[in-house]
Structures are given as C-alpha cells and as structure tokens.
Scaffold this active site. Structure first.
Site, PDB file in Angstrom:
ATOM      1  N   LYS A  92      -2.013   9.591  -6.544  1.00 52.10           N
ATOM      2  CA  LYS A  92      -1.416  10.562  -7.460  1.00 52.10           C
ATOM      3  C   LYS A  92      -1.591  10.114  -8.916  1.00 52.10           C
ATOM      4  O   LYS A  92      -1.947  10.910  -9.787  1.00 52.10           O
ATOM      5  CB  LYS A  92       0.082  10.732  -7.151  1.00 52.10           C
ATOM      6  CG  LYS A  92       0.718  11.597  -8.209  1.00 52.10           C
ATOM      7  CD  LYS A  92       2.211  11.542  -8.323  1.00 52.10           C
ATOM      8  CE  LYS A  92       2.557  11.986  -9.745  1.00 52.10           C
ATOM      9  NZ  LYS A  92       3.854  12.577  -9.902  1.00 52.10           N
ATOM     10  N   THR A 136      -4.754  -7.139   4.729  1.00 53.32           N
ATOM     11  CA  THR A 136      -6.073  -6.555   4.923  1.00 53.32           C
ATOM     12  C   THR A 136      -7.111  -7.645   4.644  1.00 53.32           C
ATOM     13  O   THR A 136      -6.756  -8.787   4.349  1.00 53.32           O
ATOM     14  CB  THR A 136      -6.268  -5.306   4.025  1.00 53.32           C
ATOM     15  OG1 THR A 136      -7.471  -4.648   4.424  1.00 53.32           O
ATOM     16  CG2 THR A 136      -6.325  -5.647   2.540  1.00 53.32           C
ATOM     17  N   GLY A 177      -1.614   8.270  10.353  1.00 53.29           N
ATOM     18  CA  GLY A 177      -0.479   9.108  10.762  1.00 53.29           C
ATOM     19  C   GLY A 177       0.706   8.314  11.283  1.00 53.29           C
ATOM     20  O   GLY A 177       1.700   8.877  11.736  1.00 53.29           O
ATOM     21  N   ALA A 182       4.131   6.103  11.460  1.00 54.74           N
ATOM     22  CA  ALA A 182       5.363   6.091  10.658  1.00 54.74           C
ATOM     23  C   ALA A 182       5.374   4.819   9.818  1.00 54.74           C
ATOM     24  O   ALA A 182       5.038   3.738  10.304  1.00 54.74           O
ATOM     25  CB  ALA A 182       6.570   6.118  11.575  1.00 54.74           C
ATOM     26  N   GLY A 193      -5.860   5.486   2.208  1.00 57.43           N
ATOM     27  CA  GLY A 193      -5.543   6.914   2.335  1.00 57.43           C
ATOM     28  C   GLY A 193      -4.746   7.313   1.122  1.00 57.43           C
ATOM     29  O   GLY A 193      -3.610   6.875   0.959  1.00 57.43           O
ATOM     30  N   HIS A 194      -5.366   8.054   0.221  1.00 60.23           N
ATOM     31  CA  HIS A 194      -4.710   8.410  -1.035  1.00 60.23           C
ATOM     32  C   HIS A 194      -4.509   9.918  -1.077  1.00 60.23           C
ATOM     33  O   HIS A 194      -5.475  10.682  -1.000  1.00 60.23           O
ATOM     34  CB  HIS A 194      -5.565   7.955  -2.231  1.00 60.23           C
ATOM     35  CG  HIS A 194      -5.826   6.468  -2.236  1.00 60.23           C
ATOM     36  ND1 HIS A 194      -6.758   5.872  -3.024  1.00 60.23           N
ATOM     37  CD2 HIS A 194      -5.258   5.463  -1.529  1.00 60.23           C
ATOM     38  CE1 HIS A 194      -6.760   4.568  -2.818  1.00 60.23           C
ATOM     39  NE2 HIS A 194      -5.867   4.295  -1.899  1.00 60.23           N
ATOM     40  N   GLY A 241       0.822  -1.209   0.000  1.00 58.99           N
ATOM     41  CA  GLY A 241       0.000   0.000   0.000  1.00 58.99           C
ATOM     42  C   GLY A 241       0.856   1.259   0.000  1.00 58.99           C
ATOM     43  O   GLY A 241       2.087   1.206   0.084  1.00 58.99           O
ATOM     44  N   ASP A 242       0.186   2.395  -0.192  1.00 54.50           N
ATOM     45  CA  ASP A 242       0.831   3.714  -0.162  1.00 54.50           C
ATOM     46  C   ASP A 242       1.887   3.881  -1.244  1.00 54.50           C
ATOM     47  O   ASP A 242       2.879   4.606  -1.069  1.00 54.50           O
ATOM     48  CB  ASP A 242       1.449   3.993   1.222  1.00 54.50           C
ATOM     49  CG  ASP A 242       0.415   3.928   2.318  1.00 54.50           C
ATOM     50  OD1 ASP A 242      -0.739   4.278   2.051  1.00 54.50           O
ATOM     51  OD2 ASP A 242       0.769   3.516   3.440  1.00 54.50           O
ATOM     52  N   GLU A 243       1.703   3.235  -2.357  1.00 56.72           N
ATOM     53  CA  GLU A 243       2.687   3.301  -3.450  1.00 56.72           C
ATOM     54  C   GLU A 243       2.594   4.621  -4.220  1.00 56.72           C
ATOM     55  O   GLU A 243       3.472   4.909  -5.045  1.00 56.72           O
ATOM     56  CB  GLU A 243       2.460   2.138  -4.433  1.00 56.72           C
ATOM     57  CG  GLU A 243       2.674   0.745  -3.842  1.00 56.72           C
ATOM     58  CD  GLU A 243       1.398   0.158  -3.250  1.00 56.72           C
ATOM     59  OE1 GLU A 243       0.415   0.909  -3.090  1.00 56.72           O
ATOM     60  OE2 GLU A 243       1.404  -1.042  -2.927  1.00 56.72           O
ATOM     61  N   GLN A 258      -5.068  -0.354  -1.054  1.00 53.26           N
ATOM     62  CA  GLN A 258      -4.073  -1.241  -0.427  1.00 53.26           C
ATOM     63  C   GLN A 258      -3.062  -1.718  -1.484  1.00 53.26           C
ATOM     64  O   GLN A 258      -2.828  -1.015  -2.449  1.00 53.26           O
ATOM     65  CB  GLN A 258      -4.756  -2.415   0.291  1.00 53.26           C
ATOM     66  CG  GLN A 258      -5.495  -2.029   1.558  1.00 53.26           C
ATOM     67  CD  GLN A 258      -6.861  -1.432   1.325  1.00 53.26           C
ATOM     68  OE1 GLN A 258      -7.680  -2.001   0.634  1.00 53.26           O
ATOM     69  NE2 GLN A 258      -7.120  -0.285   1.903  1.00 53.26           N
TER      70      GLN A 258
HETATM   71  P1  GDP Z   1      -1.582   5.616  -2.054  1.00 55.36           P
HETATM   72  O1  GDP Z   1      -2.249   5.115  -0.835  1.00 55.36           O
HETATM   73  O2  GDP Z   1      -0.987   4.550  -2.892  1.00 55.36           O
HETATM   74  O3  GDP Z   1      -2.442   6.560  -2.848  1.00 55.36           O
HETATM   75  O4  GDP Z   1      -0.329   6.476  -1.547  1.00 55.36           O
HETATM   76  P2  GDP Z   1      -0.353   7.580  -0.392  1.00 55.36           P
HETATM   77  O5  GDP Z   1      -1.015   8.796  -0.927  1.00 55.36           O
HETATM   78  O6  GDP Z   1      -0.871   7.003   0.884  1.00 55.36           O
HETATM   79  O7  GDP Z   1       1.195   7.810  -0.159  1.00 55.36           O
HETATM   80  C1  GDP Z   1       2.041   8.254  -1.172  1.00 55.36           C
HETATM   81  C2  GDP Z   1       2.688   9.567  -0.695  1.00 55.36           C
HETATM   82  O8  GDP Z   1       3.790   9.873  -1.534  1.00 55.36           O
HETATM   83  C3  GDP Z   1       1.767  10.764  -0.757  1.00 55.36           C
HETATM   84  O9  GDP Z   1       2.081  11.630   0.288  1.00 55.36           O
HETATM   85  C4  GDP Z   1       2.102  11.403  -2.112  1.00 55.36           C
HETATM   86  O10 GDP Z   1       1.866  12.810  -2.119  1.00 55.36           O
HETATM   87  C5  GDP Z   1       3.580  11.132  -2.184  1.00 55.36           C
HETATM   88  N1  GDP Z   1       4.102  10.931  -3.554  1.00 55.36           N
HETATM   89  C6  GDP Z   1       3.510  10.287  -4.599  1.00 55.36           C
HETATM   90  N2  GDP Z   1       4.370  10.227  -5.652  1.00 55.36           N
HETATM   91  C7  GDP Z   1       5.501  10.844  -5.248  1.00 55.36           C
HETATM   92  C8  GDP Z   1       6.774  11.069  -5.892  1.00 55.36           C
HETATM   93  O11 GDP Z   1       7.016  10.673  -7.011  1.00 55.36           O
HETATM   94  N3  GDP Z   1       7.722  11.711  -5.150  1.00 55.36           N
HETATM   95  C9  GDP Z   1       7.506  12.142  -3.881  1.00 55.36           C
HETATM   96  N4  GDP Z   1       8.502  12.737  -3.249  1.00 55.36           N
HETATM   97  N5  GDP Z   1       6.313  11.947  -3.258  1.00 55.36           N
HETATM   98  C10 GDP Z   1       5.335  11.292  -3.928  1.00 55.36           C
HETATM   99  P1  IMO Z   2      -3.787   2.529   0.721  1.00 56.18           P
HETATM  100  O1  IMO Z   2      -4.992   2.359  -0.155  1.00 56.18           O
HETATM  101  C1  IMO Z   2      -1.100   0.885   3.717  1.00 56.18           C
HETATM  102  C2  IMO Z   2      -2.744  -2.191   6.354  1.00 56.18           C
HETATM  103  C3  IMO Z   2      -2.801  -1.804   7.809  1.00 56.18           C
HETATM  104  C4  IMO Z   2      -2.584  -3.161   8.446  1.00 56.18           C
HETATM  105  C5  IMO Z   2      -3.343  -4.102   7.506  1.00 56.18           C
HETATM  106  C6  IMO Z   2      -4.745  -4.456   7.959  1.00 56.18           C
HETATM  107  O2  IMO Z   2      -3.611   3.901   1.256  1.00 56.18           O
HETATM  108  O3  IMO Z   2      -2.574   1.978   0.074  1.00 56.18           O
HETATM  109  P2  IMO Z   2      -7.055  -3.113   7.895  1.00 56.18           P
HETATM  110  O4  IMO Z   2      -7.474  -1.856   8.584  1.00 56.18           O
HETATM  111  O5  IMO Z   2      -7.161  -3.050   6.417  1.00 56.18           O
HETATM  112  O6  IMO Z   2      -7.712  -4.327   8.463  1.00 56.18           O
HETATM  113  O7  IMO Z   2      -5.475  -3.271   8.261  1.00 56.18           O
HETATM  114  O8  IMO Z   2      -3.415  -3.437   6.258  1.00 56.18           O
HETATM  115  N1  IMO Z   2      -3.421  -1.256   5.429  1.00 56.18           N
HETATM  116  C7  IMO Z   2      -2.753  -0.363   4.671  1.00 56.18           C
HETATM  117  N2  IMO Z   2      -1.439  -0.065   4.605  1.00 56.18           N
HETATM  118  N3  IMO Z   2      -1.975   1.495   2.883  1.00 56.18           N
HETATM  119  C8  IMO Z   2      -3.287   1.169   2.912  1.00 56.18           C
HETATM  120  O9  IMO Z   2      -4.170   1.653   2.019  1.00 56.18           O
HETATM  121  C9  IMO Z   2      -3.735   0.236   3.860  1.00 56.18           C
HETATM  122  N4  IMO Z   2      -4.945  -0.277   4.180  1.00 56.18           N
HETATM  123  C10 IMO Z   2      -4.728  -1.196   5.119  1.00 56.18           C
HETATM  124  O10 IMO Z   2      -1.791  -0.890   8.148  1.00 56.18           O
HETATM  125  O11 IMO Z   2      -1.218  -3.498   8.380  1.00 56.18           O
HETATM  126 MG    MG Z   3      -2.186   5.342   1.203  1.00 55.68          MG
END
Ligand code: GDP
Ligand code: IMO
Ligand code: MG
Length: 456
Positions: free
Chosen positions: A19, A243, A306, A308, A41-42, A13-15, A228
C-alpha cells in the site's frame, strides 16, 4: 539531484508495504525490488479495487513508473509471466517499463518440489517452518552454493539444456534418496523452460546501468521496495524461522546494484500491532479473543497462501533493534484503524526469561520461544480513525500511543495508515523532501498535530 528511498518491513512481513509503495510511487520514477521472490504478497487497493502482487514491484499500477527486479530477487519465470498477463488483461501495460536483471537466479520447479518435500518431512518431526512452498529457500541455497541457473543462462539457449539436466539430476537425487519422493520429469521441465525464453527476452536488462542513468538524471526519485520483514531476515531474524534472504534496508544496495551511499532515506513499515504467518517465536502473540478481534478487524489472512496470520501487540523492543540495524529515518505505522475501540493497549518494551531481562530478542529459537514480553499499558480510544488523513483529527489517546512508540524506538512516526486505500493515509513527512526540523523523540508527532495536521 536524484533521491532514493528504501522502504522495508520491520516485523514478520505483511506490514502493508504494498500500500505504501503504491502511494509513494505517485511521485517516483522507478520502483525496484531487490530481494525475495514470489513468496511476497502485496495487496494494493485503489478506489475499492484490490490487486495482489507477488513479484512485480507495487509501483506497477502507476502507468508511467518504471519497475525493476534487481539481481537479489530470485525469479520464477512462470510466476512473472502470469503476473504480467494478469495485469495486462486488466488493461495495464507492463512490458514496456519492466526491467529484469539478467543476473537473477531462477526459481525452477525442482526448487518448489524440494521446498514442499522438506516441509512435509519437517511435519512428521513437528519442526515445520511454514514456508510459502514456492521454492524460495532451495533457490537461494543454489545461489550460495554457486550452482544456480540464472536468467542470463536461460537466455543463452546453447548451454541451457545441459545445465538444466545437471541441476535436475542433483534435485532428483535429493528427492529420491533424501525425501523419498517422486522424481521430476526432466523433459517436461526442459520443454516448459524453453517456452519462457522468448516472452522474457525483451525484459532482460542491465539493471545497475539503468539505475545509474536514472540516478544521474536531475530530480529523479527512486523507490526500493523490500519484501518480507526484518524479523524474517536470515541474519537478524528469528532464525531458523526466517526466509532465505536478507531483508534489511542495506540489501537494497547489493540486491539492486546501487552504491550504499546513494540511499537517502530509510522508511520502516510496521503495523500498529503485530502479525506473523508461519511458525516460529512471537512473544507478543495473543491466542485469545483479543487476538481473534485483531485478526477479524485486520482481515489477517496471507495474500500468498491464504493462511491465517497470528496476531499480537506491537513489539517496540523489536522495533528498537530494527532501528539499530537499519538506521530508520522514519517509521510508517499501518492499520491504526484496527486498534479502534480496543482499550487498554499494551506495548512490549522488553522480554524476560527465567528472571533475566532482555532489551532485544536474544539469539536462539528455544530462548526466543521462552521470552515473556514486558508490557507498558496505554489507554485506547473509542473514536474511529478509519480513513483519517489529518493527524489533527486523531483521538488524543492515539497521538499518545504514537508518541510513546516514537520515544521507545527513537524514530519519528512519519506516516500513519488508516485504511486499505491509497488515500487513507496521514503523511507527516514526505520521504522525498528535505527534513524541515531536527527530530526530538516523542515530540515530532505532537508538533505535527499542532502545526499542520498533515505535511502532504
Ligand atoms: P505487505 O506484504 O507488507 O505488502 O502487506 P500485505 O498486503 O500482505 O498485507 C497488508 C494488508 O493490510 C492488505 O490486505 C492491505 O490491504 C491491508 N492494509 C494496509 N494498510 C491498511 C490500513 O491502514 N488499514 C487497514 N484496515 N488495512 C490495511
Ligand atoms: P511479504 O512481502 C509474511 C514467511 C513464511 C515462512 C517464512 C519462510 O508479503 O511481507 P519462505 O517461503 O520465504 O521460505 O518462507 O517466511 N514469509 C512471509 N511472511 N509475508 C511475506 O512476504 C513472507 N514471505 C515469506 O510464512 O514463515
Ligand atoms: Mg504480504
């Protein structure tokens, strides 16, 4: 002919899915969420302004794009209503182009209470999963156990009170006897739920029918937005530290209600390194100063909780497995800029446990926890890649790094993100356009650099 692209996370997740969805939505007619809930959380950054979305598709910032929540999504009514209010307060109309499947199972306060109670019980046994504590796991459990209350049930107010009371009886039994926690106030939940009915009613939709109409119209572009990531997938991830939904690209079909053959292009999103939030195995994790540097430069704090994020090297062995399962047409590497100045770089190409080598993570949490990464070292680069939009401006070491990823994963790197903003992106292939030439592993990126710098 319409064209459908599935975009999904290839790590934990959070890749940077939000964006990239936002960027591709510039040309999309519809963006569809098909699994997960408000655990996502995007973050989308446009012109320096940051918007965090949890439940609404990340295409919502484009005022003409229609947004869908398919029946594979578990829906928290208050979370949805809050998110709509947040955007509409900022001057962005949402309601007239948001369509929510009436078959979405609901995430109710009892699910969140149980999620939190179970996590605190696991804490005392040192077996915490680190869920987002939004109630996602219990909501999906109810769906599979055939006791979920769905949006269609809430809309039929005649039977709702009885159904809700029965469900809450079950949850109060669990909370009292299993978790030794306070009971839910049934009347308070009932009153709250009745207040959701009228604001939600106009959004309820027959999503498969609307998507079929869109697919039938000429030149429409659909984007399916995964939440995720693959390593959090129920079946293929690092179980039980996952998840509670399947996060694979194939789920776009079942979770939205479209035929599997309607998907034309599968785009995997991966950071140029790796992060994980919550507990569970992470073979390439860096618990040293380098890990801290990635965390600081990448601002690696969860958008939902929030917390880390743990940081480490890119795991090409896991990406290869993700490709086996999902058949990637292209790979988008994000946050390349975060690697600027780190030299040398390590790429994980496999694992070793007790002298046995593995090409993919073996099943089983304890075996995964003992996996030692096997690394290949590559030179880093000193030049800043921040905000680059042309591949031809990339330092040659960065091109070599991307080339090696292509070779190891056997997927072309088709997009590179170099900053948070929508604009900070090198687009080597438009997923909505027909592929121009056959892909040769390792050569695609260099051809792109030599010929065009960008295909956008
Ligand atoms: P998602 O859950 O896959 O949509 O990813 P998140 O939004 O949770 O986390 C990605 C974070 O990296 C966000 O704070 C974006 O603003 C940031 N981000 C995305 N692409 C880039 C990039 O190419 N460079 C940097 N420095 N930040 C990025
Ligand atoms: P996005 O869409 C990162 C993780 C949680 C936990 C596990 C199970 O922003 O990439 P849950 O509440 O789903 O039962 O938690 O999955 N997790 C994520 N980690 N990005 C997410 O979503 C996540 N959604 C769930 O941290 O390890
Ligand atoms: Mg995210």
């Amino acid at each position: 002919m319409s064209r459908s692209v599935v975009l999904f996370g290839t790590q934990w997740g959070d890749e940077g899915k939000g964006k990239v969805v936002d960027l591709l939505s510039e040309q999309a007619d519809a963006v569809v969420r098909f699994q997960g809930g408000h655990n996502a959380g995007h973050t989308v950054v446009v012109g320096g302004r940051s918007t965090i979305l949890h439940l609404l598709p990340s295409g919502i910032l484009h005022p003409k794009v229609h947004c869908f929540l398919g029946s594979g999504v578990v829906l928290s009514p208050p979370a949805l209503l809050e998110e709509i209010a947040y955007l509409e307060k900022g001057g962005l109309p949402v309601r007239d182009r948001l369509h929510v499947s009436s078959a979405c199972p609901l995430v109710l306060p009892c699910h969140q209470a149980l999620d939190q109670a179970l996590e605190s019980m696991r804490k005392s046994k040192k077996q915490v999963i680190g869920t987002t504590q939004r109630g996602i796991g219990p909501a999906y459990e109810d769906k599979v156990a055939r006791r979920a209350l769905r949006l269609c049930d809430l809309m039929e107010t005649g039977g709702w009170e009885e159904q809700l009371r029965e469900l809450l009886d079950y949850y109060n039994f669990l909370l009292e006897h299993w978790c030794k926690q306070d009971l839910m106030d049934v009347n308070a939940v009932l009153d709250a739920s009745l207040a959701w009915v009228e604001p939600l009613r106009p959004l309820v939709s027959d999503v498969p029918a609307r998507l079929a109409t869109l697919r039938g119209a000429p030149n429409t572009k659909l984007l399916f937005e995964g939440a995720q990531g693959m390593l959090l997938d129920m079946d293929h991830g690092t179980y039980p530290y996952v998840t509670s939904s399947n996060t694979a690209a194939a789920v776009a079909a079942t979770g939205a209600g479209v035929p599997p053959r309607s998907i034309d292009y599968v785009l995997g999103i991966s950071k140029a390194y790796c992060t994980r939030v919550g507990a569970g195995p992470f073979p390439t994790e860096l618990k040293d100063a380098l890990g801290e540097r990635l965390s600081d430069r990448g601002m690696e704090f969860g958008s939902t909780t929030g917390r880390a994020r743990r940081c480490g090297w890119l795991d090409a062995a896991s990406l290869r497995r993700v490709h086996q399962i999902n058949g990637l047409d292209g790979l988008c590497l994000t946050k390349l800029d975060v690697l600027d100045g780190i030299d040398p770089l390590q790429l994980c190409i496999g694992y070793e446990v007790d002298g046995v080598r593995y090409r993919a993570l073996p099943d089983g949490a304890s075996l995964q926890a003992r996996c030692r990464p096997i690394y290949e070292e590559l030179p880093g680069w000193q030049k800043s890649t921040s905000g680059l939009v042309l591949a031809s401006e990339l330092p040659h070491q960065a091109v070599a790094y991307l080339r090696r990823v292509e070779e190891l994963v056997e997927v072309p790197v088709t997009m590179i993100s170099t900053g948070k903003d929508r604009r900070d992106t090198i687009i080597l292939e438009d997923p909505y356009a027909d592929r121009q030439a056959a892909f040769v592993p390792g050569e695609h990126i260099e051809q792109a650099v030599a010929m065009h710098g960008t295909f956008s």
